[in-house]
Design a protein around this motif. Structure first.
Motif, PDB file in Angstrom:
ATOM      1  N   GLU A   1       0.826  -1.206   0.000  1.00  0.00           N
ATOM      2  CA  GLU A   1       0.000   0.000   0.000  1.00  0.00           C
ATOM      3  C   GLU A   1       0.864   1.261   0.000  1.00  0.00           C
ATOM      4  O   GLU A   1       0.524   2.258  -0.661  1.00  0.00           O
ATOM      5  CB  GLU A   1      -0.938  -0.011   1.206  1.00  0.00           C
ATOM      6  N   ALA A   2       1.976   1.229   0.724  1.00  0.00           N
ATOM      7  CA  ALA A   2       2.887   2.378   0.723  1.00  0.00           C
ATOM      8  C   ALA A   2       3.435   2.620  -0.674  1.00  0.00           C
ATOM      9  O   ALA A   2       3.500   3.772  -1.150  1.00  0.00           O
ATOM     10  CB  ALA A   2       4.030   2.146   1.716  1.00  0.00           C
ATOM     11  N   GLU A   3       3.837   1.558  -1.359  1.00  0.00           N
ATOM     12  CA  GLU A   3       4.347   1.700  -2.716  1.00  0.00           C
ATOM     13  C   GLU A   3       3.268   2.220  -3.660  1.00  0.00           C
ATOM     14  O   GLU A   3       3.535   3.040  -4.551  1.00  0.00           O
ATOM     15  CB  GLU A   3       4.877   0.349  -3.209  1.00  0.00           C
ATOM     16  N   ASP A   4       2.042   1.765  -3.452  1.00  0.00           N
ATOM     17  CA  ASP A   4       0.944   2.201  -4.312  1.00  0.00           C
ATOM     18  C   ASP A   4       0.642   3.688  -4.116  1.00  0.00           C
ATOM     19  O   ASP A   4       0.475   4.431  -5.095  1.00  0.00           O
ATOM     20  CB  ASP A   4      -0.302   1.367  -4.013  1.00  0.00           C
ATOM     21  N   VAL A   5       0.578   4.135  -2.863  1.00  0.00           N
ATOM     22  CA  VAL A   5       0.320   5.554  -2.589  1.00  0.00           C
ATOM     23  C   VAL A   5       1.441   6.411  -3.172  1.00  0.00           C
ATOM     24  O   VAL A   5       1.189   7.440  -3.811  1.00  0.00           O
ATOM     25  CB  VAL A   5       0.175   5.809  -1.080  1.00  0.00           C
ATOM     26  N   ALA A   6       2.681   5.996  -2.960  1.00  0.00           N
ATOM     27  CA  ALA A   6       3.823   6.759  -3.477  1.00  0.00           C
ATOM     28  C   ALA A   6       3.760   6.868  -4.994  1.00  0.00           C
ATOM     29  O   ALA A   6       4.004   7.933  -5.574  1.00  0.00           O
ATOM     30  CB  ALA A   6       5.128   6.106  -3.035  1.00  0.00           C
ATOM     31  N   ALA A   7       3.429   5.778  -5.668  1.00  0.00           N
ATOM     32  CA  ALA A   7       3.364   5.788  -7.133  1.00  0.00           C
ATOM     33  C   ALA A   7       2.236   6.687  -7.626  1.00  0.00           C
ATOM     34  O   ALA A   7       2.394   7.416  -8.612  1.00  0.00           O
ATOM     35  CB  ALA A   7       3.168   4.368  -7.651  1.00  0.00           C
ATOM     36  N   ARG A   8       1.103   6.667  -6.942  1.00  0.00           N
ATOM     37  CA  ARG A   8      -0.055   7.455  -7.379  1.00  0.00           C
ATOM     38  C   ARG A   8       0.158   8.955  -7.175  1.00  0.00           C
ATOM     39  O   ARG A   8      -0.466   9.768  -7.850  1.00  0.00           O
ATOM     40  CB  ARG A   8      -1.308   6.979  -6.651  1.00  0.00           C
ATOM     41  N   LEU A   9       1.041   9.320  -6.236  1.00  0.00           N
ATOM     42  CA  LEU A   9       1.302  10.733  -5.981  1.00  0.00           C
ATOM     43  C   LEU A   9       2.599  11.222  -6.626  1.00  0.00           C
ATOM     44  O   LEU A   9       2.919  12.403  -6.540  1.00  0.00           O
ATOM     45  CB  LEU A   9       1.376  10.984  -4.467  1.00  0.00           C
ATOM     46  N   ALA A  10       3.313  10.319  -7.271  1.00  0.00           N
ATOM     47  CA  ALA A  10       4.647  10.667  -7.789  1.00  0.00           C
ATOM     48  C   ALA A  10       4.596  11.807  -8.796  1.00  0.00           C
ATOM     49  O   ALA A  10       5.481  12.672  -8.820  1.00  0.00           O
ATOM     50  CB  ALA A  10       5.300   9.435  -8.420  1.00  0.00           C
TER      51      ALA A  10
ATOM     52  N   SER B   1      10.971  11.035  -0.407  1.00  0.00           N
ATOM     53  CA  SER B   1      11.964  10.463   0.501  1.00  0.00           C
ATOM     54  C   SER B   1      11.234   9.658   1.580  1.00  0.00           C
ATOM     55  O   SER B   1      10.410  10.212   2.320  1.00  0.00           O
ATOM     56  CB  SER B   1      12.796  11.577   1.153  1.00  0.00           C
ATOM     57  N   HIS B   2      11.532   8.362   1.656  1.00  0.00           N
ATOM     58  CA  HIS B   2      10.864   7.487   2.619  1.00  0.00           C
ATOM     59  C   HIS B   2      11.548   7.558   3.983  1.00  0.00           C
ATOM     60  O   HIS B   2      12.764   7.693   4.075  1.00  0.00           O
ATOM     61  CB  HIS B   2      10.894   6.033   2.135  1.00  0.00           C
TER      62      HIS B   2
ATOM     63  N   GLN C   1       1.098   2.590  11.441  1.00  0.00           N
ATOM     64  CA  GLN C   1       1.106   3.308  10.166  1.00  0.00           C
ATOM     65  C   GLN C   1       1.869   2.482   9.142  1.00  0.00           C
ATOM     66  O   GLN C   1       2.743   1.683   9.494  1.00  0.00           O
ATOM     67  CB  GLN C   1       1.761   4.678  10.314  1.00  0.00           C
ATOM     68  N   PHE C   2       1.527   2.659   7.868  1.00  0.00           N
ATOM     69  CA  PHE C   2       2.257   1.947   6.815  1.00  0.00           C
ATOM     70  C   PHE C   2       3.061   2.891   5.932  1.00  0.00           C
ATOM     71  O   PHE C   2       3.804   2.443   5.062  1.00  0.00           O
ATOM     72  CB  PHE C   2       1.301   1.109   5.959  1.00  0.00           C
ATOM     73  N   LEU C   3       2.922   4.212   6.164  1.00  0.00           N
ATOM     74  CA  LEU C   3       3.582   5.154   5.277  1.00  0.00           C
ATOM     75  C   LEU C   3       4.087   6.361   6.056  1.00  0.00           C
ATOM     76  O   LEU C   3       3.366   6.928   6.883  1.00  0.00           O
ATOM     77  CB  LEU C   3       2.595   5.631   4.206  1.00  0.00           C
ATOM     78  N   ASN C   4       5.338   6.748   5.790  1.00  0.00           N
ATOM     79  CA  ASN C   4       5.915   8.007   6.262  1.00  0.00           C
ATOM     80  C   ASN C   4       6.789   8.513   5.124  1.00  0.00           C
ATOM     81  O   ASN C   4       7.920   8.087   4.945  1.00  0.00           O
ATOM     82  CB  ASN C   4       6.736   7.794   7.531  1.00  0.00           C
ATOM     83  N   LEU C   5       6.222   9.421   4.327  1.00  0.00           N
ATOM     84  CA  LEU C   5       6.835   9.791   3.058  1.00  0.00           C
ATOM     85  C   LEU C   5       6.856  11.306   2.920  1.00  0.00           C
ATOM     86  O   LEU C   5       5.848  11.970   3.150  1.00  0.00           O
ATOM     87  CB  LEU C   5       6.043   9.175   1.910  1.00  0.00           C
ATOM     88  N   SER C   6       8.019  11.841   2.582  1.00  0.00           N
ATOM     89  CA  SER C   6       8.154  13.273   2.341  1.00  0.00           C
ATOM     90  C   SER C   6       8.247  13.528   0.843  1.00  0.00           C
ATOM     91  O   SER C   6       8.894  12.773   0.110  1.00  0.00           O
ATOM     92  CB  SER C   6       9.395  13.821   3.046  1.00  0.00           C
ATOM     93  N   PHE C   7       7.593  14.599   0.408  1.00  0.00           N
ATOM     94  CA  PHE C   7       7.562  14.971  -1.004  1.00  0.00           C
ATOM     95  C   PHE C   7       8.161  16.356  -1.179  1.00  0.00           C
ATOM     96  O   PHE C   7       7.900  17.259  -0.376  1.00  0.00           O
ATOM     97  CB  PHE C   7       6.121  15.000  -1.524  1.00  0.00           C
ATOM     98  N   LEU C   8       8.942  16.510  -2.232  1.00  0.00           N
ATOM     99  CA  LEU C   8       9.451  17.817  -2.627  1.00  0.00           C
ATOM    100  C   LEU C   8       8.535  18.345  -3.724  1.00  0.00           C
ATOM    101  O   LEU C   8       8.426  17.742  -4.793  1.00  0.00           O
ATOM    102  CB  LEU C   8      10.889  17.694  -3.123  1.00  0.00           C
TER     103      LEU C   8
END
Length: 236
Positions: free
Chosen positions: A167-176, A183-184, A191-198
């Motif tokens: 699910e973390a990979e899926d969310v990251a891909a959908r928001l990429a 940055s993970h 929680q399954f996701l802690n992801l920072s976006f630039l």
């Protein structure tokens, strides 16, 4: 005398430090260290510095003032160098790397996204979709074998981890596509996701809308927490 470091900028970056102060009690006076290509905003490092609200806010206010004027490499709270001469030497030594990173961060901010899923909802899904786990659960309920209970717990734990990673990979891909980089970091328990976006500053509204759509599509069993805009700590 140790030197507290707030941020690094280009040498021609505006440095609107009037009215601001540094960390410590009494607050330290801000100053700049310069080379031909770079500048660092610093102050004396107070003894026994702790992450008190007063000092964290002082640090944050300096970063916000600098970021308003252009690309800034924000240092995390509490970063201390041996002294001014050593900081200047580091600016000279790493000038190319710092300038490259400043170019990457120019006009961009950070957003942090944390996501979790209701545990009961996840376990119901696992029981429904995994014949092995469902059968072992029924056998454990019927016989109460210690070995079966241990095996069931291990199977469920592995499946929870695997589904969280997917699910973390899926969310990251959908928001990429809505961000420049990501940055993970290790997610907290539950929680399954802690992801920072630039994210380009001009596109923050679109990014926030994309996260909101993602949360709405996944439903009430999911919790999404978005924090930002932030100084791009995760990308320095």
């Amino acid at each position: 005398m140790p030197t507290y470091i707030y941020a690094i900028t280009g040498a021609d970056h505006p440095l609107p430090l009037g009215g601001l102060h540094g960390v410590g009690d009494p607050p330290a006076e801000l100053r700049t260290l310069r080379t031909d290509l770079l500048a660092a905003v610093v102050s004396e490092a107070p003894d026994g510095l702790r992450a008190k609200r007063r000092d964290v806010m002082a640090h944050q206010n300096v970063l916000e003032a600098l970021m308003a004027g252009g690309a800034t490499l924000p240092m995390r709270f509490g970063l201390v160098g041996p002294g001014d001469d050593e900081v200047v030497a580091a600016l000279d030594r790493e000038a190319d790397a710092y300038r490259e990173r400043l170019a990457q961060l120019d006009g961009r901010v950070e957003y942090n996204l944390k996501a979790g899923r209701d545990e009961d909802d996840l376990l119901r899904e696992i029981m429904t979709e995994s014949d092995e786990i469902r059968q072992l659960n029924e056998r454990t309920r019927a016989r109460g074998s210690h070995d079966d209970r241990v095996a069931l717990g291990e199977l469920v734990a592995r499946e929870v981890t695997a589904r969280g990673q997917r699910e973390a990979e899926d969310v990251a891909a959908r928001l990429a596509d809505a961000a420049t980089h990501s940055s993970h970091a290790e997610p907290a328990p539950q929680q399954f996701l802690n992801l920072s976006f630039l994210v380009p500053r001009a596109e923050t509204d679109a990014f926030v809308a994309a996260v909101r759509r993602e949360a709405e599509e996944r439903g009430d069993a999911y919790s999404f927490t978005l924090t930002g805009p932030l100084p791009p700590y995760s990308f320095v």
